[in-house]
Design a protein around this motif. Structure first.
Motif, PDB file in Angstrom:
ATOM      1  N   GLU A 144       0.792  -1.227   0.000  1.00 49.18           N
ATOM      2  CA  GLU A 144       0.000   0.000   0.000  1.00 49.18           C
ATOM      3  C   GLU A 144       0.827   1.280   0.000  1.00 49.18           C
ATOM      4  O   GLU A 144       0.364   2.310  -0.487  1.00 49.18           O
ATOM      5  CB  GLU A 144      -0.986  -0.017   1.169  1.00 49.18           C
ATOM      6  CG  GLU A 144      -2.080  -1.061   0.984  1.00 49.18           C
ATOM      7  CD  GLU A 144      -3.211  -0.924   1.988  1.00 49.18           C
ATOM      8  OE1 GLU A 144      -3.108  -0.062   2.901  1.00 49.18           O
ATOM      9  OE2 GLU A 144      -4.201  -1.664   1.864  1.00 49.18           O
ATOM     10  N   ARG A 163      -8.332  -2.314  -2.809  1.00 47.51           N
ATOM     11  CA  ARG A 163      -8.396  -3.407  -1.838  1.00 47.51           C
ATOM     12  C   ARG A 163      -9.464  -4.425  -2.238  1.00 47.51           C
ATOM     13  O   ARG A 163      -9.221  -5.629  -2.241  1.00 47.51           O
ATOM     14  CB  ARG A 163      -8.687  -2.844  -0.446  1.00 47.51           C
ATOM     15  CG  ARG A 163      -7.519  -2.081   0.170  1.00 47.51           C
ATOM     16  CD  ARG A 163      -7.970  -1.278   1.375  1.00 47.51           C
ATOM     17  NE  ARG A 163      -6.847  -0.622   2.037  1.00 47.51           N
ATOM     18  CZ  ARG A 163      -6.968   0.392   2.880  1.00 47.51           C
ATOM     19  NH1 ARG A 163      -8.181   0.877   3.165  1.00 47.51           N
ATOM     20  NH2 ARG A 163      -5.906   0.926   3.442  1.00 47.51           N
ATOM     21  N   GLN A 180      -3.921  -8.286   4.797  1.00 43.27           N
ATOM     22  CA  GLN A 180      -3.829  -6.824   4.782  1.00 43.27           C
ATOM     23  C   GLN A 180      -2.382  -6.358   4.799  1.00 43.27           C
ATOM     24  O   GLN A 180      -1.519  -6.975   5.415  1.00 43.27           O
ATOM     25  CB  GLN A 180      -4.537  -6.242   6.009  1.00 43.27           C
ATOM     26  CG  GLN A 180      -5.947  -5.764   5.765  1.00 43.27           C
ATOM     27  CD  GLN A 180      -6.492  -4.988   6.942  1.00 43.27           C
ATOM     28  OE1 GLN A 180      -6.768  -5.565   7.984  1.00 43.27           O
ATOM     29  NE2 GLN A 180      -6.653  -3.688   6.770  1.00 43.27           N
ATOM     30  N   SER A 181      -2.155  -5.215   4.169  1.00 44.55           N
ATOM     31  CA  SER A 181      -0.849  -4.585   4.180  1.00 44.55           C
ATOM     32  C   SER A 181      -0.540  -4.046   5.579  1.00 44.55           C
ATOM     33  O   SER A 181      -1.414  -3.932   6.434  1.00 44.55           O
ATOM     34  CB  SER A 181      -0.827  -3.448   3.157  1.00 44.55           C
ATOM     35  OG  SER A 181       0.458  -2.894   3.032  1.00 44.55           O
ATOM     36  N   TYR A 183       0.358  -1.770   8.860  1.00 44.68           N
ATOM     37  CA  TYR A 183      -0.080  -0.498   9.449  1.00 44.68           C
ATOM     38  C   TYR A 183       1.180   0.164   9.981  1.00 44.68           C
ATOM     39  O   TYR A 183       1.834  -0.354  10.898  1.00 44.68           O
ATOM     40  CB  TYR A 183      -1.079  -0.770  10.571  1.00 44.68           C
ATOM     41  CG  TYR A 183      -1.774   0.463  11.104  1.00 44.68           C
ATOM     42  CD1 TYR A 183      -2.865   1.005  10.440  1.00 44.68           C
ATOM     43  CD2 TYR A 183      -1.343   1.066  12.283  1.00 44.68           C
ATOM     44  CE1 TYR A 183      -3.513   2.128  10.933  1.00 44.68           C
ATOM     45  CE2 TYR A 183      -1.987   2.184  12.780  1.00 44.68           C
ATOM     46  CZ  TYR A 183      -3.078   2.713  12.113  1.00 44.68           C
ATOM     47  OH  TYR A 183      -3.729   3.822  12.597  1.00 44.68           O
ATOM     48  N   SER A 195      -8.455  -0.274  11.751  1.00 50.67           N
ATOM     49  CA  SER A 195      -8.081  -0.580  10.373  1.00 50.67           C
ATOM     50  C   SER A 195      -8.272  -2.057  10.071  1.00 50.67           C
ATOM     51  O   SER A 195      -8.727  -2.428   8.987  1.00 50.67           O
ATOM     52  CB  SER A 195      -6.628  -0.161  10.141  1.00 50.67           C
ATOM     53  OG  SER A 195      -6.200  -0.501   8.846  1.00 50.67           O
ATOM     54  N   CYS A 196      -7.934  -2.915  11.030  1.00 51.56           N
ATOM     55  CA  CYS A 196      -8.130  -4.356  10.840  1.00 51.56           C
ATOM     56  C   CYS A 196      -9.610  -4.701  10.708  1.00 51.56           C
ATOM     57  O   CYS A 196      -9.995  -5.534   9.883  1.00 51.56           O
ATOM     58  CB  CYS A 196      -7.524  -5.131  12.011  1.00 51.56           C
ATOM     59  SG  CYS A 196      -5.728  -5.178  12.055  1.00 51.56           S
ATOM     60  N   GLY A 199     -10.588  -3.825   7.292  1.00 54.18           N
ATOM     61  CA  GLY A 199     -10.052  -4.797   6.346  1.00 54.18           C
ATOM     62  C   GLY A 199     -10.828  -6.102   6.362  1.00 54.18           C
ATOM     63  O   GLY A 199     -11.104  -6.693   5.313  1.00 54.18           O
ATOM     64  N   PHE A 204     -10.489  -9.202   3.676  1.00 59.79           N
ATOM     65  CA  PHE A 204      -9.123  -9.626   3.950  1.00 59.79           C
ATOM     66  C   PHE A 204      -9.125 -10.660   5.075  1.00 59.79           C
ATOM     67  O   PHE A 204     -10.093 -10.777   5.840  1.00 59.79           O
ATOM     68  CB  PHE A 204      -8.261  -8.427   4.362  1.00 59.79           C
ATOM     69  CG  PHE A 204      -7.906  -7.525   3.214  1.00 59.79           C
ATOM     70  CD1 PHE A 204      -6.776  -7.756   2.449  1.00 59.79           C
ATOM     71  CD2 PHE A 204      -8.704  -6.437   2.899  1.00 59.79           C
ATOM     72  CE1 PHE A 204      -6.450  -6.924   1.386  1.00 59.79           C
ATOM     73  CE2 PHE A 204      -8.386  -5.592   1.844  1.00 59.79           C
ATOM     74  CZ  PHE A 204      -7.257  -5.843   1.086  1.00 59.79           C
ATOM     75  N   ARG A 207      -3.159 -10.093   8.766  1.00 59.34           N
ATOM     76  CA  ARG A 207      -2.442  -8.869   8.423  1.00 59.34           C
ATOM     77  C   ARG A 207      -0.944  -9.020   8.669  1.00 59.34           C
ATOM     78  O   ARG A 207      -0.515  -9.750   9.563  1.00 59.34           O
ATOM     79  CB  ARG A 207      -2.969  -7.704   9.265  1.00 59.34           C
ATOM     80  CG  ARG A 207      -2.411  -6.358   8.842  1.00 59.34           C
ATOM     81  CD  ARG A 207      -3.200  -5.225   9.401  1.00 59.34           C
ATOM     82  NE  ARG A 207      -2.998  -4.012   8.594  1.00 59.34           N
ATOM     83  CZ  ARG A 207      -3.744  -2.945   8.617  1.00 59.34           C
ATOM     84  NH1 ARG A 207      -4.793  -2.904   9.414  1.00 59.34           N
ATOM     85  NH2 ARG A 207      -3.477  -1.907   7.846  1.00 59.34           N
TER      86      ARG A 207
END
Length: 281
Positions: A144, A163, A180-181, A183, A195-196, A199, A204, A207
């Motif tokens: 990302e 995404r 996930q990319s 953080y 954010s998770c 995602g 997703f 992570r």
């Protein structure tokens, strides 16, 4: 409908990046509880340290590892030193833009699982072609930081379409849901959790992290809640009593797809919890 259960090992939820030129840090990472470790030969390593990082990583992977170890290569010149080593679980390929990138690596690293990182608009446009390029492809994911720069995206919402595109491409290709990319703010654990959760809502699964303190936050975010487990158990129990489509007492309709999802939830709920704790500096 049947009461069949999901079998096999628990899929990784937490992936920890660690610089390849720090063998001492790699050893600590292998013992910190991450489901998989990614030894980085690219962004985390200065150019003049990459030859040393490659040699140190090859030495590490000369024997099998109990924790799966992936390597993010800096370039295709890394591959001859790593392909075929008994401790290598997969190669992560940065900045993949075309299916031909996969074909080229697969030819030099036979029998090695390959994971494509899509970090540009062109990579996103070709996501499905990359995902289906070769049987060696084990997954695709976003890079990302570079993608933000390529797209000129200033806020997180601007990445939601890429995404979703990658999630759909992976599943259409029969690959696992993408990870996930990272953080980047290792101290903002509240922001990481939010954010998770976002995602997870996009499809997703799990992570990548850049610090051990992020691991328990990621795991908690992706494991089912108590309410989700309760609901899944109710669905599975109802399905075991009835071979056809049915409605639960609260009016929810249950079909085969919902039962399969409930089994996946119970399978995830069975995984180890509480063993990861935030690490110090």
């Amino acid at each position: 409908m049947t009461g069949s259960t999901v079998r096999g090992p628990h899929p990784p939820l937490t992936w920890l990046y660690v610089p390849g030129d720090r063998p001492d840090v790699v050893q600590k990472a292998l013992a910190c509880g991450a489901d998989a470790v990614i030894v980085d030969l690219e962004d985390a390593v200065a150019v003049d340290r990459r030859e040393y990082a490659r040699a140190a990583t090859a030495e590490l992977l000369a024997s099998p590892r109990s924790t799966p170890v992936h390597v993010r290569i800096a370039g295709e010149g890394d591959i001859p030193s790593l392909a075929g080593l008994p401790g290598l679980a997969g190669l992560r390929l940065p900045k993949v833009t075309h299916a031909s990138d996969i074909h080229r690596v697969a030819a030099t690293a036979p029998h090695t699982p390959l994971y494509a990182l899509l970090e540009s608009a062109l990579g996103i446009e070709n996501a499905h072609a990359i995902a289906t390029a070769h049987p060696a492809v084990g997954g695709i994911a976003l890079g990302e930081a570079d993608l933000r720069a390529d797209l000129g995206v200033g806020n997180d919402a601007g990445l939601d379409w890429p995404r979703s595109r990658v999630v759909v491409a992976a599943r259409a290709a029969g690959l696992p849901a993408p990870v996930q990319s990272v953080y980047p703010d290792v101290r903002d654990l509240e922001g990481l959790a939010a954010s998770c959760a976002h995602g997870r809502s996009l499809g997703f699964f799990g992570r990548s992290a850049i610090h051990p303190r992020q691991l328990p936050v990621i795991e908690r975010a992706y494991l089912p809640t108590a309410r989700e487990v309760e609901s899944a158990a109710e669905i599975v129990a109802a399905a075991e009593k009835d071979a056809g489509a049915l409605a639960l007492a609260d009016g929810r309709f249950v079909d085969a797809a919902i039962v399969a999802a409930a089994h996946r939830t119970l399978f995830l709920a069975d995984r180890r919890t509480g063993s990861l704790s935030p690490s110090g500096d």
